[in-house]
Enzyme design. Structure first.
Site, PDB file in Angstrom:
ATOM      1  N   ASN A  87       0.837  -1.194   0.000  1.00  0.00           N
ATOM      2  CA  ASN A  87       0.000   0.000   0.000  1.00  0.00           C
ATOM      3  C   ASN A  87       0.876   1.251   0.000  1.00  0.00           C
ATOM      4  OD1 ASN A  87      -2.380  -1.559   0.208  1.00  0.00           O
ATOM      5  ND2 ASN A  87      -2.143  -1.692   2.424  1.00  0.00           N
ATOM      6  N   VAL A  96       1.194   2.584   8.112  1.00  0.00           N
ATOM      7  CA  VAL A  96       2.520   2.586   8.745  1.00  0.00           C
ATOM      8  C   VAL A  96       3.532   2.975   7.672  1.00  0.00           C
ATOM      9  CG1 VAL A  96       4.264   1.238   9.960  1.00  0.00           C
ATOM     10  CG2 VAL A  96       1.835   0.809  10.409  1.00  0.00           C
ATOM     11  N   HIS A 100       6.295  -1.954   3.521  1.00  0.00           N
ATOM     12  CA  HIS A 100       6.086  -3.360   3.890  1.00  0.00           C
ATOM     13  C   HIS A 100       5.221  -4.022   2.840  1.00  0.00           C
ATOM     14  CE1 HIS A 100       3.140  -0.705   5.775  1.00  0.00           C
ATOM     15  NE2 HIS A 100       2.258  -1.677   5.615  1.00  0.00           N
TER      16      HIS A 100
HETATM   17  P1  DGP Z   1      -0.689  -0.646   5.895  1.00  0.00           P
HETATM   18  O1  DGP Z   1      -2.103  -0.244   6.115  1.00  0.00           O
HETATM   19  O2  DGP Z   1      -0.427  -1.174   4.488  1.00  0.00           O
HETATM   20  O3  DGP Z   1       0.284   0.435   6.293  1.00  0.00           O
HETATM   21  O4  DGP Z   1      -0.452  -1.902   6.833  1.00  0.00           O
HETATM   22  C1  DGP Z   1      -0.068  -1.779   8.171  1.00  0.00           C
HETATM   23  C2  DGP Z   1      -0.399  -3.065   8.837  1.00  0.00           C
HETATM   24  O5  DGP Z   1       0.291  -3.107  10.075  1.00  0.00           O
HETATM   25  C3  DGP Z   1      -1.886  -3.258   9.170  1.00  0.00           C
HETATM   26  O6  DGP Z   1      -2.405  -4.345   8.406  1.00  0.00           O
HETATM   27  C4  DGP Z   1      -1.909  -3.566  10.635  1.00  0.00           C
HETATM   28  C5  DGP Z   1      -0.469  -3.847  10.974  1.00  0.00           C
HETATM   29  N1  DGP Z   1      -0.069  -3.416  12.302  1.00  0.00           N
HETATM   30  C6  DGP Z   1      -0.302  -2.222  12.875  1.00  0.00           C
HETATM   31  N2  DGP Z   1       0.245  -2.174  14.105  1.00  0.00           N
HETATM   32  C7  DGP Z   1       0.840  -3.377  14.304  1.00  0.00           C
HETATM   33  C8  DGP Z   1       1.590  -3.935  15.386  1.00  0.00           C
HETATM   34  O7  DGP Z   1       1.825  -3.323  16.429  1.00  0.00           O
HETATM   35  N3  DGP Z   1       2.026  -5.215  15.227  1.00  0.00           N
HETATM   36  C9  DGP Z   1       1.803  -5.931  14.079  1.00  0.00           C
HETATM   37  N4  DGP Z   1       2.282  -7.170  14.030  1.00  0.00           N
HETATM   38  N5  DGP Z   1       1.121  -5.430  13.040  1.00  0.00           N
HETATM   39  C10 DGP Z   1       0.643  -4.161  13.156  1.00  0.00           C
END
Ligand code: DGP
Length: 114
Positions: A87, A96, A100
């Site tokens: 994304n 974030v 990723h």
């Molecule tokens: P995006 O929306 O593409 O930026 O994806 C970010 C992803 O990160 C979302 O699917 C949820 C995940 N995420 C957010 N906070 C955390 C966290 O603290 N730990 C983990 N494992 N994933 C997280």
């Protein structure tokens, strides 16, 4: 390294369910899974978005894709199929800002995505 949530996971300051690691990539389970398998492949070198990549960064993106494909084969769902998503910014649904690659598997994916 910039101080994103994922940088903290890479530095082991926040716990995560890590499923793969090499010198350049860390992979861990998404905390809000959108499929039975939902793993995030993150470069250890922090780049905020796809828009911040330069001509020399092809290897970084390639490493994410290759690590995801290897994981799918290792876990036995490569032949059944899976989806990878990166994304970018607001309309892309990025939340974030540390690049990723999402690896989603274990159910039939719809198209077009919502
Ligand atoms: P995006 O929306 O593409 O930026 O994806 C970010 C992803 O990160 C979302 O699917 C949820 C995940 N995420 C957010 N906070 C955390 C966290 O603290 N730990 C983990 N494992 N994933 C997280």
């Amino acid at each position: 390294m910039s101080d994103t949530l994922f940088a903290k996971i890479i530095r082991r300051e926040i716990p995560a369910a890590i499923v793969y690691e090499d010198d350049d990539v860390l992979a861990f389970r998404d905390i809000q899974p959108q499929a039975p398998v939902h793993v995030l492949f993150v470069p250890k070198r922090a780049v905020p978005t796809l828009n911040d990549l330069g001509p020399a960064d092809g290897g970084l993106v390639g490493q994410l894709v290759l690590a995801a494909a290897a994981y799918a084969k290792r876990e036995g769902f490569a032949e059944a199929g899976y989806r990878t998503v990166i994304n970018c910014n607001g309309d892309g649904g990025q939340s974030v800002f540390h690049i990723h690659l999402h690896l989603l598997a274990g159910r039939q994916m719809g198209w077009p995505p919502g």
